[in-house]
Design a protein around this motif. Structure first.
Motif, PDB file in Angstrom:
ATOM      1  N   THR A  58       0.734  -1.134   0.066  1.00  0.00           N
ATOM      2  CA  THR A  58       0.113  -0.088  -0.005  1.00  0.00           C
ATOM      3  C   THR A  58       0.778   1.207  -0.015  1.00  0.00           C
ATOM      4  OG1 THR A  58      -0.147  -0.112   2.441  1.00  0.00           O
ATOM      5  CG2 THR A  58      -1.979  -1.159   1.171  1.00  0.00           C
ATOM      6  N   SER A  59       2.194   1.137   0.484  1.00  0.00           N
ATOM      7  CA  SER A  59       2.941   2.351   0.656  1.00  0.00           C
ATOM      8  C   SER A  59       4.515   1.828   0.977  1.00  0.00           C
ATOM      9  CB  SER A  59       2.420   3.414   1.685  1.00  0.00           C
ATOM     10  OG  SER A  59       2.286   2.660   2.966  1.00  0.00           O
ATOM     11  N   VAL A  60       5.348   2.804   0.554  1.00  0.00           N
ATOM     12  CA  VAL A  60       6.699   2.722   0.918  1.00  0.00           C
ATOM     13  C   VAL A  60       7.093   3.988   1.716  1.00  0.00           C
ATOM     14  CG1 VAL A  60       9.051   2.198   0.397  1.00  0.00           C
ATOM     15  CG2 VAL A  60       7.081   1.139  -0.712  1.00  0.00           C
ATOM     16  N   HIS A  61       7.464   4.028   2.723  1.00  0.00           N
ATOM     17  CA  HIS A  61       7.646   5.317   3.586  1.00  0.00           C
ATOM     18  C   HIS A  61       9.302   5.268   4.048  1.00  0.00           C
ATOM     19  CE1 HIS A  61       6.434   9.033   5.835  1.00  0.00           C
ATOM     20  NE2 HIS A  61       7.351   8.846   6.361  1.00  0.00           N
ATOM     21  N   PHE A  62       9.903   6.371   3.524  1.00  0.00           N
ATOM     22  CA  PHE A  62      11.582   6.551   3.861  1.00  0.00           C
ATOM     23  C   PHE A  62      11.512   7.657   5.084  1.00  0.00           C
ATOM     24  CE2 PHE A  62      11.677   5.055  -0.387  1.00  0.00           C
ATOM     25  CZ  PHE A  62      12.889   4.219  -0.303  1.00  0.00           C
ATOM     26  N   GLY A  63      11.697   7.073   6.554  1.00  0.00           N
ATOM     27  CA  GLY A  63      11.721   7.997   7.538  1.00  0.00           C
ATOM     28  C   GLY A  63      12.905   7.984   8.243  1.00  0.00           C
ATOM     29  N   GLY A  64      13.030   8.733   9.091  1.00  0.00           N
ATOM     30  CA  GLY A  64      14.266   8.913   9.888  1.00  0.00           C
ATOM     31  C   GLY A  64      14.131   9.518  11.461  1.00  0.00           C
ATOM     32  N   CYS A  92       0.850   3.544  -6.097  1.00  0.00           N
ATOM     33  CA  CYS A  92       1.325   3.299  -4.530  1.00  0.00           C
ATOM     34  C   CYS A  92       2.093   4.416  -3.813  1.00  0.00           C
ATOM     35  CB  CYS A  92       2.256   2.012  -4.738  1.00  0.00           C
ATOM     36  SG  CYS A  92       2.928   1.882  -2.969  1.00  0.00           S
ATOM     37  N   GLU A  93       1.550   4.864  -2.927  1.00  0.00           N
ATOM     38  CA  GLU A  93       2.421   6.076  -2.131  1.00  0.00           C
ATOM     39  C   GLU A  93       3.679   5.672  -1.755  1.00  0.00           C
ATOM     40  OE1 GLU A  93       0.660   8.562   1.173  1.00  0.00           O
ATOM     41  OE2 GLU A  93       1.768   7.615   2.309  1.00  0.00           O
ATOM     42  N   ILE A  94       4.450   6.497  -2.310  1.00  0.00           N
ATOM     43  CA  ILE A  94       5.935   6.373  -1.978  1.00  0.00           C
ATOM     44  C   ILE A  94       6.502   7.722  -1.418  1.00  0.00           C
ATOM     45  CG2 ILE A  94       8.306   5.943  -2.807  1.00  0.00           C
ATOM     46  CD1 ILE A  94       6.961   4.236  -4.977  1.00  0.00           C
ATOM     47  N   ALA A  95       6.822   7.846  -0.112  1.00  0.00           N
ATOM     48  CA  ALA A  95       6.745   9.032   0.508  1.00  0.00           C
ATOM     49  C   ALA A  95       8.384   9.195   1.326  1.00  0.00           C
ATOM     50  CB  ALA A  95       5.654   9.184   1.812  1.00  0.00           C
ATOM     51  N   LEU A  96       8.796  10.511   1.198  1.00  0.00           N
ATOM     52  CA  LEU A  96       9.998  10.511   1.763  1.00  0.00           C
ATOM     53  C   LEU A  96       9.985  11.863   2.882  1.00  0.00           C
ATOM     54  CD1 LEU A  96      13.195  10.131   1.106  1.00  0.00           C
ATOM     55  CD2 LEU A  96      12.962  12.048  -0.090  1.00  0.00           C
ATOM     56  N   GLU A  97      10.438  11.708   3.790  1.00  0.00           N
ATOM     57  CA  GLU A  97      10.546  12.853   4.706  1.00  0.00           C
ATOM     58  C   GLU A  97      11.980  13.688   4.449  1.00  0.00           C
ATOM     59  OE1 GLU A  97      10.762  11.307   8.791  1.00  0.00           O
ATOM     60  OE2 GLU A  97       8.715  10.119   8.593  1.00  0.00           O
ATOM     61  N   ASN A 241      -3.645  15.401  11.724  1.00  0.00           N
ATOM     62  CA  ASN A 241      -3.263  15.359  10.431  1.00  0.00           C
ATOM     63  C   ASN A 241      -4.502  15.866   9.590  1.00  0.00           C
ATOM     64  OD1 ASN A 241      -0.556  14.077   9.622  1.00  0.00           O
ATOM     65  ND2 ASN A 241      -1.273  13.155  11.443  1.00  0.00           N
ATOM     66  N   HIS A 242      -4.304  16.568   8.626  1.00  0.00           N
ATOM     67  CA  HIS A 242      -5.127  17.523   7.883  1.00  0.00           C
ATOM     68  C   HIS A 242      -4.804  17.317   6.259  1.00  0.00           C
ATOM     69  CE1 HIS A 242      -6.153  19.663  11.710  1.00  0.00           C
ATOM     70  NE2 HIS A 242      -4.824  19.352  11.869  1.00  0.00           N
ATOM     71  N   ALA A 243      -5.787  16.957   5.769  1.00  0.00           N
ATOM     72  CA  ALA A 243      -5.626  16.830   4.067  1.00  0.00           C
ATOM     73  C   ALA A 243      -6.621  17.274   3.292  1.00  0.00           C
ATOM     74  CB  ALA A 243      -5.461  15.114   3.990  1.00  0.00           C
ATOM     75  N   LYS A 244      -6.331  17.807   1.983  1.00  0.00           N
ATOM     76  CA  LYS A 244      -6.892  17.943   0.920  1.00  0.00           C
ATOM     77  C   LYS A 244      -7.559  16.792   0.437  1.00  0.00           C
ATOM     78  CE  LYS A 244      -5.148  22.423  -0.499  1.00  0.00           C
ATOM     79  NZ  LYS A 244      -4.770  23.206  -1.641  1.00  0.00           N
ATOM     80  N   PRO A 245      -8.810  16.931  -0.226  1.00  0.00           N
ATOM     81  CA  PRO A 245      -9.093  15.404  -0.998  1.00  0.00           C
ATOM     82  C   PRO A 245      -8.146  14.613  -1.722  1.00  0.00           C
ATOM     83  CG  PRO A 245     -10.808  16.925  -0.998  1.00  0.00           C
ATOM     84  CD  PRO A 245      -9.610  17.810  -0.583  1.00  0.00           C
ATOM     85  N   GLY A 246      -7.980  13.290  -1.224  1.00  0.00           N
ATOM     86  CA  GLY A 246      -7.270  12.505  -1.961  1.00  0.00           C
ATOM     87  C   GLY A 246      -5.630  12.488  -1.473  1.00  0.00           C
ATOM     88  N   HIS A 247      -5.473  13.170  -0.390  1.00  0.00           N
ATOM     89  CA  HIS A 247      -4.143  13.533  -0.038  1.00  0.00           C
ATOM     90  C   HIS A 247      -3.698  12.858   1.268  1.00  0.00           C
ATOM     91  CE1 HIS A 247      -2.473  15.468  -3.430  1.00  0.00           C
ATOM     92  NE2 HIS A 247      -3.650  16.117  -3.832  1.00  0.00           N
ATOM     93  N   ALA A 248      -4.457  12.296   1.990  1.00  0.00           N
ATOM     94  CA  ALA A 248      -4.458  11.767   3.269  1.00  0.00           C
ATOM     95  C   ALA A 248      -3.270  10.805   2.978  1.00  0.00           C
ATOM     96  CB  ALA A 248      -5.700  11.104   3.986  1.00  0.00           C
ATOM     97  N   SER A 249      -2.341  10.583   4.212  1.00  0.00           N
ATOM     98  CA  SER A 249      -1.256   9.709   4.136  1.00  0.00           C
ATOM     99  C   SER A 249      -1.667   8.278   4.028  1.00  0.00           C
ATOM    100  CB  SER A 249      -0.192  10.148   5.505  1.00  0.00           C
ATOM    101  OG  SER A 249       0.789   8.994   5.516  1.00  0.00           O
ATOM    102  N   GLN A 250      -1.277   7.558   3.124  1.00  0.00           N
ATOM    103  CA  GLN A 250      -2.010   6.166   3.265  1.00  0.00           C
ATOM    104  C   GLN A 250      -1.048   5.493   3.904  1.00  0.00           C
ATOM    105  OE1 GLN A 250      -4.598   5.248   1.513  1.00  0.00           O
ATOM    106  NE2 GLN A 250      -4.838   7.352   1.524  1.00  0.00           N
ATOM    107  N   HIS A 251       0.282   5.780   4.026  1.00  0.00           N
ATOM    108  CA  HIS A 251       1.199   4.810   4.966  1.00  0.00           C
ATOM    109  C   HIS A 251       0.865   5.082   6.387  1.00  0.00           C
ATOM    110  CE1 HIS A 251       4.863   2.902   5.823  1.00  0.00           C
ATOM    111  NE2 HIS A 251       5.087   3.545   7.047  1.00  0.00           N
ATOM    112  N   TRP A 259      -3.255  -2.281  10.122  1.00  0.00           N
ATOM    113  CA  TRP A 259      -2.867  -3.173   8.981  1.00  0.00           C
ATOM    114  C   TRP A 259      -1.414  -3.355   9.473  1.00  0.00           C
ATOM    115  CZ3 TRP A 259      -4.755  -0.307   4.020  1.00  0.00           C
ATOM    116  CH2 TRP A 259      -5.999  -0.498   3.745  1.00  0.00           C
ATOM    117  N   ASP A 260      -0.804  -3.962   8.355  1.00  0.00           N
ATOM    118  CA  ASP A 260       0.637  -4.752   8.584  1.00  0.00           C
ATOM    119  C   ASP A 260       1.592  -3.969   8.079  1.00  0.00           C
ATOM    120  OD1 ASP A 260      -0.593  -7.007   9.922  1.00  0.00           O
ATOM    121  OD2 ASP A 260       0.153  -8.644   8.403  1.00  0.00           O
ATOM    122  N   TYR A 261       2.657  -3.851   8.620  1.00  0.00           N
ATOM    123  CA  TYR A 261       3.775  -3.039   8.132  1.00  0.00           C
ATOM    124  C   TYR A 261       5.245  -3.679   8.603  1.00  0.00           C
ATOM    125  CZ  TYR A 261       3.858  -0.783  12.664  1.00  0.00           C
ATOM    126  OH  TYR A 261       3.851  -0.186  14.163  1.00  0.00           O
TER     127      TYR A 261
END
Length: 391
Positions: A58-64, A92-97, A241-251, A259-261
């Motif tokens: 569902t998503s890949v998130h690069f955090g730190g 698929c959401e691929i996010a980077l901090e 958290n606050h989002a415009k339509p379609g931009h909620a954090s899927q991760h 869900w599993d991660y």
């Protein structure tokens, strides 16, 4: 089978913020260590694929840490591995901090070109005095320029803001929010400053220097922020958290929905459910594992080399502990929690009398077998959760 999110922890930071309690290390000229760490992360993902089997990512998130200190080649190598092991669905959401100090159009364009489609930018404030007090290494103008650059490059941009620092007024907070809204970002995370044990701010508090406002002031700031962002068209879909339509954090929704991660990288946490039936349907007889990786980069790499995985904790959650997590995370979001899912997990029903009382007092709502925290309830989630769990 439950969908699967992937979290990748890159632990290096140019500067350690005094309020941060994440697993971070000072960024140094240690190319060999980072090369070895990247290889270990990819090998660790291969081990996880054997354990999880085929799953929908569902998503890949690069955090730190600060993963924007990575190169596009390093990020691309991780994404190639995830795609090879599980497959990366289209969209698929691929996010980077990222930190504002890493803002460079050429570098961020390269991140986008290897697959990153969401940037989470740690602006924190646009006020220079506040940024200095928070120990940040950018100024307000730099944060604003970085956000503009991000908006030009990425299809989804989230700005992190912090409220509740000592001396902050509602007017101060309003100025930060107004400045952020001139950028029209797709998502805003508004985090209350909390003093975490072991941080520099905690040590300052022990000396009598409290870096955060009191609870009443923090509550005023919180409700002002939600009102301003709501009026600007942002859905307050989670406590912070606050989002415009379609931009909620899927991760993050994967966390909150239970869900599993998979968590890879030094100090990364994970939650993975092993189903009880051949059909892969998770029931109360399934087992959910809480996992934690070795914290130091060198230890992480050494463990993967020796064992194929860097786990130092791999504990089966009891049904009660699993149910508690489901409640505490799920009530943070507008979707709330499913009473049926809670019973599937624990074999027990949530107390009907408590739900009715909390609903009468305006803290919970119920609809179609689900319960939700109201705006008033979100302010006292710990109390609501404790009552639901009989504590």
């Amino acid at each position: 089978m439950l969908p699967l999110a992937v979290y990748v922890h890159w632990p290096y930071c140019a500067r350690i913020c005094p309020y941060c309690d994440f697993n971070v290390f000072k960024n140094r000229d240690n190319t060999a260590e980072k090369t070895a760490l990247l290889s270990a992360i990819i090998d660790d993902l291969s081990t996880w694929r054997q354990r999880t089997g085929a799953r929908e990512i569902t998503s890949v998130h690069f955090g730190g840490g600060t993963p924007s200190l990575m190169t596009d080649a390093q990020i691309g190598a991780v994404l190639t591995a995830v795609d090879r092991l599980w497959g990366l669905p289209k969209g698929c959401e691929i996010a980077l901090e990222a930190n504002p100090t890493d803002a460079a159009a050429q570098k961020w364009t390269a991140f986008r070109d290897v697959g990153v489609n969401r940037l989470s930018l740690g602006v924190q404030s646009f006020d220079d005095d506040v940024l200095r007090a928070l120990g940040r290494d950018h100024d307000g103008a730099g944060g604003y320029r970085a956000a503009q650059t991000a908006m030009d490059i990425f299809p989804s941009v989230s700005l992190d803001l912090i409220f509740g620092h000592s001396g902050q007024s509602v007017q101060d907070w309003d100025a930060d929010l107004s400045r952020a809204l001139t950028l029209s970002p797709h998502h805003i995370s508004a985090y209350q400053l909390t003093i975490e044990p072991g941080t520099a701010f905690a040590k300052a508090k022990a000396r009598g220097e409290d870096k955060a406002v009191d609870d009443d002031s923090s509550s005023d700031l919180y409700y002002h922020g939600t009102a301003v962002l709501g009026a600007a068209g942002y859905d307050h879909y989670e406590v912070s958290n606050h989002a415009k339509p379609g931009h909620a954090s899927q991760h993050n929704l994967a966390y909150w929905r239970g869900w599993d991660y998979v968590g890879v990288g030094p100090g990364a946490h994970g939650r993975v459910t092993e189903a009880s039936s051949a059909h892969g349907r998770v029931t109360k007889d399934g087992v959910r594992y809480a996992t934690v990786c070795a914290k130091r980069p060198q230890d992480y790499t050494a463990r993967v080399r020796a064992k194929g995985t860097a786990l130092v904790d791999d504990d089966a959650l009891s049904p009660a502990a699993w149910g508690e997590e489901y409640i505490m995370m799920g009530l943070r979001i507008n979707e709330g929690i499913s009473l049926r899912t809670y019973k599937d997990i624990t074999g027990e029903d949530l107390p009907k009398a408590v739900i009715e009382t909390m609903t009468e007092h305006g803290f919970l709502d119920t609809k179609e077998g689900r319960i939700f925290a109201t705006p008033s309830g979100r302010a006292v989630l710990n109390t609501i959760s404790a009552k639901l769990l009989g504590a």
